[in-house]
Design a protein around this motif. Structure first.
Motif, PDB file in Angstrom:
ATOM      1  N   ALA A  98      68.338  44.741  71.188  1.00 49.05           N
ATOM      2  CA  ALA A  98      67.840  45.405  69.981  1.00 49.05           C
ATOM      3  C   ALA A  98      68.964  45.559  68.951  1.00 49.05           C
ATOM      4  N   ARG A  99      70.154  45.917  69.422  1.00 44.78           N
ATOM      5  CA  ARG A  99      71.310  46.044  68.527  1.00 44.78           C
ATOM      6  C   ARG A  99      71.628  44.697  67.874  1.00 44.78           C
ATOM      7  N   ILE A 100      71.609  43.655  68.660  1.00 46.87           N
ATOM      8  CA  ILE A 100      71.883  42.305  68.142  1.00 46.87           C
ATOM      9  C   ILE A 100      70.821  41.897  67.131  1.00 46.87           C
ATOM     10  N   SER A 101      69.565  42.171  67.485  1.00 52.48           N
ATOM     11  CA  SER A 101      68.459  41.839  66.594  1.00 52.48           C
ATOM     12  C   SER A 101      68.587  42.602  65.265  1.00 52.48           C
ATOM     13  N   HIS A 102      68.934  43.876  65.360  1.00 53.53           N
ATOM     14  CA  HIS A 102      69.105  44.698  64.159  1.00 53.53           C
ATOM     15  C   HIS A 102      70.251  44.163  63.312  1.00 53.53           C
ATOM     16  N   SER A 103      71.363  43.813  63.945  1.00 55.83           N
ATOM     17  CA  SER A 103      72.517  43.271  63.221  1.00 55.83           C
ATOM     18  C   SER A 103      72.209  41.948  62.549  1.00 55.83           C
ATOM     19  N   ALA A 104      71.309  41.178  63.180  1.00 56.93           N
ATOM     20  CA  ALA A 104      70.939  39.868  62.626  1.00 56.93           C
ATOM     21  C   ALA A 104      69.920  39.998  61.499  1.00 56.93           C
ATOM     22  N   GLY A 105      69.420  41.209  61.280  1.00 55.23           N
ATOM     23  CA  GLY A 105      68.476  41.434  60.204  1.00 55.23           C
ATOM     24  C   GLY A 105      67.030  41.228  60.570  1.00 55.23           C
ATOM     25  N   ALA A 106      66.734  41.162  61.859  1.00 55.31           N
ATOM     26  CA  ALA A 106      65.347  40.976  62.291  1.00 55.31           C
ATOM     27  C   ALA A 106      64.541  42.249  62.148  1.00 55.31           C
ATOM     28  N   ALA A 107      65.232  43.354  61.940  1.00 55.05           N
ATOM     29  CA  ALA A 107      64.527  44.641  61.890  1.00 55.05           C
ATOM     30  C   ALA A 107      63.862  44.834  60.569  1.00 55.05           C
TER      31      ALA A 107
END
Length: 77
Positions: A68-77
């Protein structure tokens, strides 16, 4: 760091992580709680009601929070 069983369930794990990604406070709390003890077990994942760590670290929950942290950092959030 990804959850155990990642190879067979990656699409589901990724989808869950993408849903969790915008909930920054939630995955931060999970990351802070699911840390290793001196024996390499997750401090938060205990044997039913005993308070004794039972899961090897990194546990599945830690892996999901990391995704989730990686996804958030990648802008998927």
């Amino acid at each position: 760091m990804v959850p155990r069983g990642e190879k067979r369930s990656r699409p589901r794990a990724s989808a869950f992580a993408d849903e969790l990604a915008p909930m920054v406070e939630v995955w931060l709390r999970l990351l802070n709680a699911h840390v290793p003890d001196a024996a390499g077990r997750c401090r938060a994942c205990t044997a039913g009601g005993t308070g004794v760590p039972s899961e090897p670290w990194p546990c599945v929950i830690r892996g999901m929070a990391e995704l989730a942290r990686i996804s958030h950092s990648a802008g998927a959030a």
